[in-house]
Design a protein around this motif. Sequence first.
Motif, PDB file in Angstrom:
ATOM      1  N   SER A   1       0.847  -1.197   0.000  1.00 31.95           N
ATOM      2  CA  SER A   1       0.000   0.000   0.000  1.00 31.95           C
ATOM      3  C   SER A   1       0.876   1.238   0.000  1.00 31.95           C
ATOM      4  CB  SER A   1      -0.912   0.031   1.234  1.00 31.95           C
ATOM      5  OG  SER A   1      -1.922  -0.943   1.157  1.00 31.95           O
ATOM      6  N   ASN A   2       0.312   2.325  -0.542  1.00 33.92           N
ATOM      7  CA  ASN A   2       0.939   3.633  -0.402  1.00 33.92           C
ATOM      8  C   ASN A   2       0.245   4.393   0.719  1.00 33.92           C
ATOM      9  OD1 ASN A   2       2.646   3.159  -2.550  1.00 33.92           O
ATOM     10  ND2 ASN A   2       1.390   4.256  -4.036  1.00 33.92           N
ATOM     11  N   TYR A   3       0.983   5.305   1.313  1.00 35.24           N
ATOM     12  CA  TYR A   3       0.437   6.160   2.362  1.00 35.24           C
ATOM     13  C   TYR A   3       0.820   7.597   2.042  1.00 35.24           C
ATOM     14  CZ  TYR A   3      -0.123   1.777   4.850  1.00 35.24           C
ATOM     15  OH  TYR A   3      -0.484   0.489   5.191  1.00 35.24           O
ATOM     16  N   ILE A   4      -0.079   8.526   2.375  1.00 33.90           N
ATOM     17  CA  ILE A   4       0.218   9.939   2.193  1.00 33.90           C
ATOM     18  C   ILE A   4      -0.130  10.666   3.484  1.00 33.90           C
ATOM     19  CG2 ILE A   4      -2.030  10.335   1.069  1.00 33.90           C
ATOM     20  CD1 ILE A   4      -0.535  12.555  -0.583  1.00 33.90           C
ATOM     21  N   GLY A   5       0.856  11.387   4.011  1.00 34.54           N
ATOM     22  CA  GLY A   5       0.669  12.159   5.226  1.00 34.54           C
ATOM     23  C   GLY A   5       0.813  13.638   4.933  1.00 34.54           C
ATOM     24  N   PHE A   6      -0.068  14.457   5.503  1.00 34.55           N
ATOM     25  CA  PHE A   6      -0.089  15.893   5.230  1.00 34.55           C
ATOM     26  C   PHE A   6       0.434  16.697   6.414  1.00 34.55           C
ATOM     27  CE2 PHE A   6      -3.012  14.532   1.950  1.00 34.55           C
ATOM     28  CZ  PHE A   6      -2.779  15.433   0.917  1.00 34.55           C
ATOM     29  N   GLU A   7       1.032  17.833   6.082  1.00 34.68           N
ATOM     30  CA  GLU A   7       1.408  18.839   7.061  1.00 34.68           C
ATOM     31  C   GLU A   7       0.451  20.018   6.905  1.00 34.68           C
ATOM     32  OE1 GLU A   7       2.429  20.839   9.929  1.00 34.68           O
ATOM     33  OE2 GLU A   7       3.517  18.953   9.666  1.00 34.68           O
ATOM     34  N   ASP A   8      -0.379  20.250   7.939  1.00 33.25           N
ATOM     35  CA  ASP A   8      -1.411  21.281   7.782  1.00 33.25           C
ATOM     36  C   ASP A   8      -1.017  22.630   8.372  1.00 33.25           C
ATOM     37  OD1 ASP A   8      -1.602  20.828  10.485  1.00 33.25           O
ATOM     38  OD2 ASP A   8      -3.759  20.444  10.504  1.00 33.25           O
ATOM     39  N   LYS A   9       0.073  22.649   9.172  1.00 29.75           N
ATOM     40  CA  LYS A   9       0.467  23.945   9.744  1.00 29.75           C
ATOM     41  C   LYS A   9       1.986  24.114   9.692  1.00 29.75           C
ATOM     42  CE  LYS A   9      -1.785  23.974  13.696  1.00 29.75           C
ATOM     43  NZ  LYS A   9      -2.275  24.522  14.977  1.00 29.75           N
ATOM     44  N   ASN A  10       2.657  23.920  10.838  1.00 27.67           N
ATOM     45  CA  ASN A  10       4.048  24.396  10.849  1.00 27.67           C
ATOM     46  C   ASN A  10       5.035  23.560  11.637  1.00 27.67           C
ATOM     47  OD1 ASN A  10       3.578  25.144  13.629  1.00 27.67           O
ATOM     48  ND2 ASN A  10       2.536  26.965  12.875  1.00 27.67           N
ATOM     49  N   ASP A  11       4.677  22.351  12.114  1.00 29.01           N
ATOM     50  CA  ASP A  11       5.683  21.582  12.847  1.00 29.01           C
ATOM     51  C   ASP A  11       6.468  20.627  11.945  1.00 29.01           C
ATOM     52  OD1 ASP A  11       3.737  19.711  12.380  1.00 29.01           O
ATOM     53  OD2 ASP A  11       3.361  19.244  14.492  1.00 29.01           O
ATOM     54  N   ASN A  12       6.044  20.509  10.689  1.00 30.35           N
ATOM     55  CA  ASN A  12       6.805  19.792   9.658  1.00 30.35           C
ATOM     56  C   ASN A  12       7.007  18.307   9.937  1.00 30.35           C
ATOM     57  OD1 ASN A  12       7.083  22.151   8.153  1.00 30.35           O
ATOM     58  ND2 ASN A  12       8.991  22.727   9.178  1.00 30.35           N
ATOM     59  N   ASP A  13       6.110  17.687  10.703  1.00 26.82           N
ATOM     60  CA  ASP A  13       6.231  16.238  10.878  1.00 26.82           C
ATOM     61  C   ASP A  13       5.450  15.461   9.819  1.00 26.82           C
ATOM     62  OD1 ASP A  13       3.673  16.740  11.793  1.00 26.82           O
ATOM     63  OD2 ASP A  13       4.125  16.226  13.884  1.00 26.82           O
ATOM     64  N   PHE A  14       4.577  16.125   9.074  1.00 20.36           N
ATOM     65  CA  PHE A  14       3.866  15.537   7.936  1.00 20.36           C
ATOM     66  C   PHE A  14       3.007  14.337   8.333  1.00 20.36           C
ATOM     67  CE2 PHE A  14       7.062  18.095   5.987  1.00 20.36           C
ATOM     68  CZ  PHE A  14       6.540  18.508   4.779  1.00 20.36           C
ATOM     69  N   ASN A  15       2.444  14.371   9.529  1.00 21.97           N
ATOM     70  CA  ASN A  15       1.566  13.279   9.941  1.00 21.97           C
ATOM     71  C   ASN A  15       0.271  13.801  10.567  1.00 21.97           C
ATOM     72  OD1 ASN A  15       2.210  14.070  12.570  1.00 21.97           O
ATOM     73  ND2 ASN A  15       3.786  12.521  12.807  1.00 21.97           N
ATOM     74  N   ASP A  16      -0.110  15.039  10.206  1.00 23.09           N
ATOM     75  CA  ASP A  16      -1.324  15.614  10.786  1.00 23.09           C
ATOM     76  C   ASP A  16      -2.566  14.823  10.393  1.00 23.09           C
ATOM     77  OD1 ASP A  16       0.092  17.635  12.076  1.00 23.09           O
ATOM     78  OD2 ASP A  16       0.106  18.850  10.268  1.00 23.09           O
ATOM     79  N   VAL A  17      -2.545  14.253   9.218  1.00 26.66           N
ATOM     80  CA  VAL A  17      -3.569  13.291   8.822  1.00 26.66           C
ATOM     81  C   VAL A  17      -2.924  12.361   7.794  1.00 26.66           C
ATOM     82  CG1 VAL A  17      -4.500  14.891   7.089  1.00 26.66           C
ATOM     83  CG2 VAL A  17      -5.880  12.966   7.861  1.00 26.66           C
ATOM     84  N   ILE A  18      -3.161  11.069   7.944  1.00 28.75           N
ATOM     85  CA  ILE A  18      -2.524  10.073   7.080  1.00 28.75           C
ATOM     86  C   ILE A  18      -3.596   9.193   6.450  1.00 28.75           C
ATOM     87  CG2 ILE A  18      -0.949   8.095   6.986  1.00 28.75           C
ATOM     88  CD1 ILE A  18       0.636   9.317   9.229  1.00 28.75           C
TER      89      ILE A  18
END
Length: 627
Positions: free
Chosen positions: A404-421
């Motif tokens: 499977s592929n996964y996509i994680g988004f960064e919605d603000k500014n902490d740059n961890d890119f896991n705000d929603v996956i």
Amino acid sequence: MKKVVILSFAALAIVGCKHDLDDVLVSDKDLGVENAKAVLGENLDFTSDWGMLKSSSVTITADAEGIDIAKVQILTANPFTTEKAFVLNEVAAKKGEKVTLNYDAPNFLDSVYAACLDAQGHYRVKDFKIGQETVSFNNQAVAQTARRAAVATPTVLTGKDSWNATRLAAYKADNKVSTQWKDSKWNDKLYDISATIEDVADFTAVERKDFTGYMEASVPEKSDNRKRIMLSDIYVNSANYMSATGTQQSITVTPLSVGGNYWPDYKLYYYYFDPAQTAGMSKEERIEFLESLPKYKLMDQRDANAKAFTGWPQMKRCKTFTLAYFGEGEPTEGMQGTYEFPKGTYIGFMLQHLENQNYGTHIYNGEFYGDSLLNNEVNKFGDAAKAKMGTDATRAAIFGANGSNYIGFEDKNDNDFNDVIFQVAGGVEIVDPHLELDKNVYTYSFEDRVQGDYDLNDVVVKAQRVDKTHVKFSLEACGAEDELFLKGDIFKNAEKLLTTKEIHEIFGGNAGSNQFINTKESWTHIAPVQEIFEVSENFSFGNPNFEFYIYNNTTKRNVKLARAGQDPHGILIPWDFQYPQEQIVVKNAYKKFNNWGSKRVDETDWYKYPEAGKIYTKSVFERVDEK
């Protein structure tokens, strides 16, 4: 062990007869136990077995999808997580073939993993309980295989201007607002659609653990992952687009995790295009083209039939959404589509965060794209600007694991890119990492005498399965002055690890030379002596019929692995064990040893936690070469 009297009762040892330590006179057995109590402690349980293996056999059907299967393996862990995975056994196999493998797992594990892999090291894995008789990959969860039953035809509903297009219009009307958008050419519309939404089962305990591992390996919490993501091959080569396989398998997206604070206000959109359409375009032309494409709403967290999360943070799986294809160009209301995408179609994703009537000024409002070219404005806007990404920076990270592929988004500014996956499965090319896994190491550690000092380094032999019918043994250390020999049927055809050659001599020294080999950090390290042996298909490290042992010609005794009722004069550890240095008792080199020794269900992985400066670290077991 050294020729010293450790305890006052050592002189009671009977040295004139030859017998095994696991079938010795009562006085010798008592002597070993009393010695262990004095050196290691009174609390040890001598009635329990000293074994640390769970040995079993399983029949695996090589029916994993999406790869050209070349091998089947059994692994200690999921290789896509941060936990190190080791190979317990393997055999060459083809698609659909059934293979039976014996394996010896560390006893701190309750489950292990069956694996199918291709010649390039692309893996598909499935957990199973130790002792389970059969494993097949064809009953993976719906959310992973993403197979589609007959469903209604997808339909375009309504459309409206995107926030980006609206902000550009606001700037044109009043050049004092939405100034970040003044140079953009956004004119796209966002479309609601009617498409398949299916219920899926939530994570099992193992799946939850695995997915947590995927996150920790790819987008770890509270870490600045920006640089690693933007330099990755996936980002550089794909611009975070996923490519359709062109098969009849539909493409599904499943929300799995949320680490952001505003989950009720997330919407996920997608768009698509033929990459041939952008061939030869300048950067500016490509941006204008992408900005004009219609965006389709896949899910709205506020919809009652999509709601999956009620708090923060959460990890859950309950709904799967199916992507629909409506052809090229701008759709019209009522247009019907299909669930099949042309082969090679690029699919991009956009996360819309927080809708508000005052969207022009609200600091959290944003449309965040995986393609860095589409974030020039939002990266300089409101709270998102605090990330200091600048222009041309992605707002999403793509990673692949287990088909499977996964996509994680960064919605603000902490740059961890896991705000929603989200998990993306089915008819897309998988972002498969190439993996190279080491074979699991098994360490035999022996004392050479009844009155052991329990540094467990008088003879150290390490072993690995090369494949189903070959095992590699490596003579690693000899911390003894006595005249010692390897014995056992496993070495009957040896060319290096000879049963007729004294162990010091195998290392290149002289018998009875008083030379301690590879047991103290300050001494010169001597290369281990290694040899591969053919074994039967039912070979098991945990089967006493395949054990080897040490013969001490000085005391005329055989030293075998310790059994229940005995002291730990010989133990088999299912790990690349860093044995104690010379004259350092194992309980001091491993603080958890005595807890395990007194109650075998506690600290079953005690050998993973050495004390710095008290173990021998120079000898690193060499990776097994492919035979």
